[in-house]
Design an enzyme around this catalytic site. Structure first.
Site, mmCIF file in Angstrom:
data_model
loop_
_atom_site.group_PDB
_atom_site.id
_atom_site.type_symbol
_atom_site.label_atom_id
_atom_site.label_comp_id
_atom_site.label_asym_id
_atom_site.label_seq_id
_atom_site.Cartn_x
_atom_site.Cartn_y
_atom_site.Cartn_z
ATOM 1 N N TYR A 141 -10.873 -2.167 21.018
ATOM 2 C CA TYR A 141 -9.717 -1.647 21.751
ATOM 3 C C TYR A 141 -8.467 -1.594 20.863
ATOM 4 C CZ TYR A 141 -12.461 -2.291 26.008
ATOM 5 O OH TYR A 141 -13.428 -2.222 26.967
ATOM 6 N N LYS A 211 -22.562 -10.630 18.929
ATOM 7 C CA LYS A 211 -23.772 -9.960 18.456
ATOM 8 C C LYS A 211 -23.764 -10.076 16.930
ATOM 9 C CE LYS A 211 -27.397 -7.303 19.219
ATOM 10 N NZ LYS A 211 -28.539 -7.589 20.090
ATOM 11 N N ASP A 244 -26.272 -9.054 24.670
ATOM 12 C CA ASP A 244 -27.329 -8.414 25.463
ATOM 13 C C ASP A 244 -28.135 -9.459 26.216
ATOM 14 O OD1 ASP A 244 -28.118 -9.296 22.964
ATOM 15 O OD2 ASP A 244 -29.585 -7.704 22.625
ATOM 16 N N ASP A 268 -15.057 -7.536 28.355
ATOM 17 C CA ASP A 268 -14.835 -6.578 29.439
ATOM 18 C C ASP A 268 -16.124 -6.409 30.244
ATOM 19 O OD1 ASP A 268 -13.410 -4.758 30.915
ATOM 20 O OD2 ASP A 268 -13.532 -3.136 29.450
HETATM 21 MG MG MG Z 1 -12.978 -3.166 32.968
#
Ligand code: MG
Ligand code: NAI
Length: 372
Positions: A141, A211, A244, A268
């Site tokens: 982001y 990850k 994951d 998120d």
């Molecule tokens: Mg969201």
């Protein structure tokens, strides 16, 4: 003069419905606060070319905290076609006000508690109590994105990456790049915030989500920094999981987890997953927290199809107000508000449509106010 000045940013769509409802509850609590309205959202992009006008930025500089409803955002191209004619072609670029706000005020913690209140028909299981700390200013982001890719960057990438080896001048628009930008400071401070929370609230375990086996540079650094921070909190169990895998494990064994901390994008995603386990969009609340300012909001968006219908669930926003009270140091009032909300959920007499009932947004807020 009131003790607190709170910026009140309803935004678009149901942002207005849920914020009006939240005011019913805060007013009933007689919090010693002045609420100052701030303009934000789609309407201001459409009319002024800025979804987060400077006057609202200035307002946020002088308040103790802010409550934010939701905003409508649209893909850039659709956004541009709806701009007022005079502003078209001025090179204005639509950027999410909330992402901008997080960066501008360095609101580096995104705190998302996900608690199953007893008797909520939407709980996946009773007793779930997860707290997600999401890094809020960097990672994917960070806003470092290219489409098309500039030639200079293409030249560098062609040397290190096989797919980019095929770069030709006329192929630059065939590639898009979004950079995952992480720093040691950004990684370390969000993990520290999670551990400090765990210590302050008697939580047993902090799980780092990453990850790092594949995304080695950025997630590898996040994990390394996390391990350093964990060493300062020997009484708290330290655990790590791939992003994951944890999506499966969280659903299967939610009671194995307690506090979770993750870089921006993973945070998120797992926080939406965790919110769904305890009731979904009507229950997911969120705090964007920095050193000086914090902005509290429901996790849901502006749900245009329900705007102004007095129909959606205000609990997410009311729980966000509870988080604000805690952050202001009004922890007794915060606990009082949480107890009242939990009582209404457990009784089950007043339920909005998402909970299988037909009560209005206002009725839900009034029921909570009556339990204070
Ligand atoms: Mg969201
Ligand atoms: P959304 O969260 O606005 O709504 C999706 C669906 O979830 C709704 O149609 C409704 O069925 C349900 N829902 C949402 N809030 C609810 C509540 N309080 N009570 C009961 N049901 C609720 O997501 P959507 O439709 O993807 O996005 C609509 C707009 O909101 C878009 O413009 C999007 O960009 C924006 N958005 C803004 C966010 C923010 O301001 N932080 C976050 C997410 C989306």
């Amino acid at each position: 003069m009131s003790k607190y000045t709170i910026a009140w940013l309803p935004g678009d769509g149901i942002g207005n419905d849920v914020m009006d409802a939240t005011r019913i509850v805060l007013d009933a609590m007689k919090l010693d606060a002045e609420y100052v309205h701030g303009d934000i959202g789609w309407e201001f992009w459409r009319t002024e070319g800025d979804a987060f006008p400077q006057r609202t930025v200035d307002l946020l500089k002088r308040v103790n905290a802010a409550m934010f409803g939701a905003i409508t955002s649209k893909p850039v191209k659709a956004a541009e076609t709806e701009l007022v004619p005079e502003l078209r072609g001025k090179g204005l670029i639509y950027r999410s006000p909330i992402v901008r706000m997080r960066q501008l005020f360095d609101l580096y913690i995104c705190l998302r508690p996900c608690k199953a209140y007893a008797g909520n028909p939407l709980n996946l299981k009773e007793g779930i109590d997860l707290t997600v700390f999401r890094e809020n200013t960097e990672d994917l982001y960070a806003g470092v994105e290219f489409n098309p890719v500039p030639q200079e960057l293409a030249d560098v990438l062609a040397k290190v990456s096989k797919p980019f080896g095929a770069f030709k001048d006329n192929a630059l628009d065939q590639y898009a790049i979004s950079c995952k930008v992480n720093t040691k400071k950004g990684s370390s401070r969000i993990v520290r915030a999670a551990f400090e929370f765990a210590r302050a609230h008697g939580r047993k375990k902090v799980t780092i989500v990453h990850k790092a086996n594949v995304v080695r540079a950025t997630d590898g650094m996040f994990l390394d920094e996390a391990k350093k921070v964990a060493a300062d909190f020997p009484e708290i169990q330290f655990d790590e999981a791939n992003v994951d895998a944890i999506c499966m494990w969280l659903l299967k064994n939610p009671f194995n987890y307690d506090v979770l901390v993750a870089p921006n994008l993973y945070g998120d995603i797992i926080s939406d997953l965790a919110a769904q386990m305890v009731g979904g969009l009507g229950f997911g609340c969120s705090g964007n927290i920095g050193q000086k300012l914090a902005v509290f909001e429901p996790s849901h968006g502006s749900a245009p199809k329900y705007a102004g219908q007095n129909k959606v669930n205000p609990i997410a926003t009311i729980l966000a107000a509870k988080m604000m009270l805690d952050w202001l140091g009004e922890t007794e009032k915060g606990a009082q508000l949480e107890r009242a909300t939990a009582a209404v959920i457990t009784e089950g007499r007043v339920r909005t449509y998402d909970m299988g009932g037909s009560s209005t947004t206002t009725q839900m807020a009034e029921a909570i106010a009556a339990h204070l």
